[in-house]
Design an enzyme around this catalytic site. Sequence first.
Site, short mmCIF file in Angstrom:
data_model
loop_
_atom_site.label_atom_id
_atom_site.label_comp_id
_atom_site.label_asym_id
_atom_site.label_seq_id
_atom_site.Cartn_x
_atom_site.Cartn_y
_atom_site.Cartn_z
N GLY A 124 0.84 -1.18 0.00
CA GLY A 124 0.00 0.00 0.00
C GLY A 124 0.88 1.25 0.00
N SER A 220 4.90 -5.39 -3.14
CA SER A 220 4.69 -3.97 -3.36
C SER A 220 5.39 -3.14 -2.28
CB SER A 220 3.18 -3.69 -3.43
OG SER A 220 2.92 -2.44 -4.02
N TYR A 221 4.66 -2.32 -1.51
CA TYR A 221 5.30 -1.52 -0.47
C TYR A 221 5.84 -2.40 0.67
CZ TYR A 221 6.41 2.52 2.40
OH TYR A 221 7.08 3.47 3.13
N ASP A 405 3.79 -6.93 -14.64
CA ASP A 405 3.29 -5.87 -13.77
C ASP A 405 3.92 -4.55 -14.19
OD1 ASP A 405 2.38 -4.27 -11.64
OD2 ASP A 405 4.09 -4.85 -10.39
N HIS A 457 1.16 -8.00 -10.85
CA HIS A 457 1.53 -7.51 -9.52
C HIS A 457 1.14 -8.51 -8.44
CE1 HIS A 457 2.71 -4.09 -7.01
NE2 HIS A 457 1.67 -4.33 -6.23
#
Length: 484
Positions: A124, A220-221, A405, A457
Site C-alpha cells: 500500500g 509492493s510496499y 506488472d 503484480h
Amino acid sequence: MRNLSVFSFSLLMLLHFGEANNQADNLYSLIKSKRSLNNRPLPQIWPQLQATKDYSPSFIVAQDGFMQADKIGALPGQPDGVDFDQYGGYVTVDPQAGRALFYYFVESPQNSSTNPLVLWLNGGPGCSSFGYGAMSELGPFRVNTDGKTLFRNNYAWNNVANVIFLESPAGVGFSYSNTSSDYGRTGDKSSANDAYTFLVNWLERFPQYKNRDFYITGESYAGHYVPQLAYTILLNNENSNQTIIKLKGIAVRNAWIDDATNTKGLIDFLWTHALNSDETNKDFHMYCDFENDTSSSRCDTLIYKALFEMGDIDFYHIYAPICINPTLKNGPIGSVHEFDPCTDYYVESYLSIEEVQTALHAKPTNWSACTSKFNWTDSPTTILPIIKDLMESGTRVWIYSGDVDGRVPITSSRYSINSLNLPIQTVWHPWYINDEVGGYVVEYQGVTLATVRGAGHLAPSYQPERALLMISSFLQGILPPSSP
C-alpha cells in the site's frame, strides 16, 4: 521517486485509475506526499534511528487460552473437505492506545508440525494482507462471484508452510486503534515495531512455533515492510532476554525498495512493453532527470502524453482483462486457473458479511481492501542499505517479480539489484514447471532475483502454480528447476 515529474506521474495515475483504493494506488499516493524537498527523508535515516533504540518489547503478556479461542470452526460458504486448521483474531500491540492487529493463520494440511512458519504482508501502505494475500492470491480459498461462498485454491502456500496473514498497520482491514491520532503518526518505523510486538506475542499464543524456521514475505510496499521487520527482528535477537525468532529469510515480490531505480524502471517498462511511443520515451530521457531532484514543465507534459498513449488497461497486469461488470452474480464455482478481474468486489462483499466477521472473531467492521486514513510519517528513499545488512547477516534474500506488472515492474527490481554491484554466482537462466518456462532467475552473492512468467503484480492470482513452486524453492533454499 526523486523528481517532481514522477510525483506528478503518481498524481495522474490516481486521477486516471480512480481514487486510492488498492495497494498500488496507495503507493503512488504516498510517493506524491514525499515531493517536498524539505521533508524528504534521508536514505539511511531509518536504520540509524532503529540502531539507537532500546529494543525491549513494550508489551508482552501471557496468551494462555487465546489460541483455542481464535480457532475457526468453519468460514461461511467454505467448500467441503477442508483438511487444515485455521485461526483468526487480534493481538494487542499497545494496550494504552488500544491498538490491535488482526491476523488470519492457516496451518498446512500435511506436515504442519515440521513445515516452516511464514508471515505474509501486503503493501500500500495501508492495504489488507487478508483481503489481497489470503483471499485473492496465496491463501487456501478464493471468493466466488456471488460474494458469499468460497472455493479451494489448490496452489495455496499453506501446502508448503504454515502461513500468517497480518493486517498491518492498525487501521488496515480489521486491525484498529482506539486512539485515532495513531493514524496520523503511522509510518515505516511504527509499523515495523508493531509487527515485531505482534510476533513475540503471537509466539506466546502459539508456543509450538517458537523454534520453527521463520520467513517473511510480501509484495509492493512490503519492499519496505519486510526488510525493516527482518532488521528489527535481528536487532532484538541480540538481546539475550528476548524471544529469539528463528528468521531464515525474506522474499519480496514486485518490491518498492528504491525510489530512483524504481522510477527509471517504470519509464523503461512503458517503452519496452509497447505502452508508449518512441518519441515519448526519447523525450522522457531528454527532459526528465531521474537521478537528480530536478524537473521541467516539458517533463510534466510528457506524463499526460504517456497516459493517453497507454490507454485504459490494468496496469497491475498489462495483458489481463479489466473488470467491466463488478455486479455480484450466481454462477459456476470459480477456478484458480482463470483469475476474475472483478475479484476485489467479491472479496469486499464477502468480508463485509456479519456472519463472516463473527466466524473470523473480528470486530464489526466496515471492511475495505485499503485505507487512505494515514498520514505516513516516515518512508526512506531507499531500503537497499537494510537489504545489504540482511545479506551480510546471512539472511536469505529473494527479490522476485511477476514480469507483466507495470506498477512496480521487473525492470525496477533489476536496476535496484544492479546498483549493489554484486558478484554473480549462478547466471541468468530459465526455470521450468510442467515442461514450460516458469520464469527466469539469477543468483547473486547474497540475493536471488527471479521472475514468474506471465504474472502481474499479484503473481499468485494469475500464475498460482508457478508462484507456489517459486516460494517452495525459496523456503528450501534452492533455485527453481533449471530443466524441464
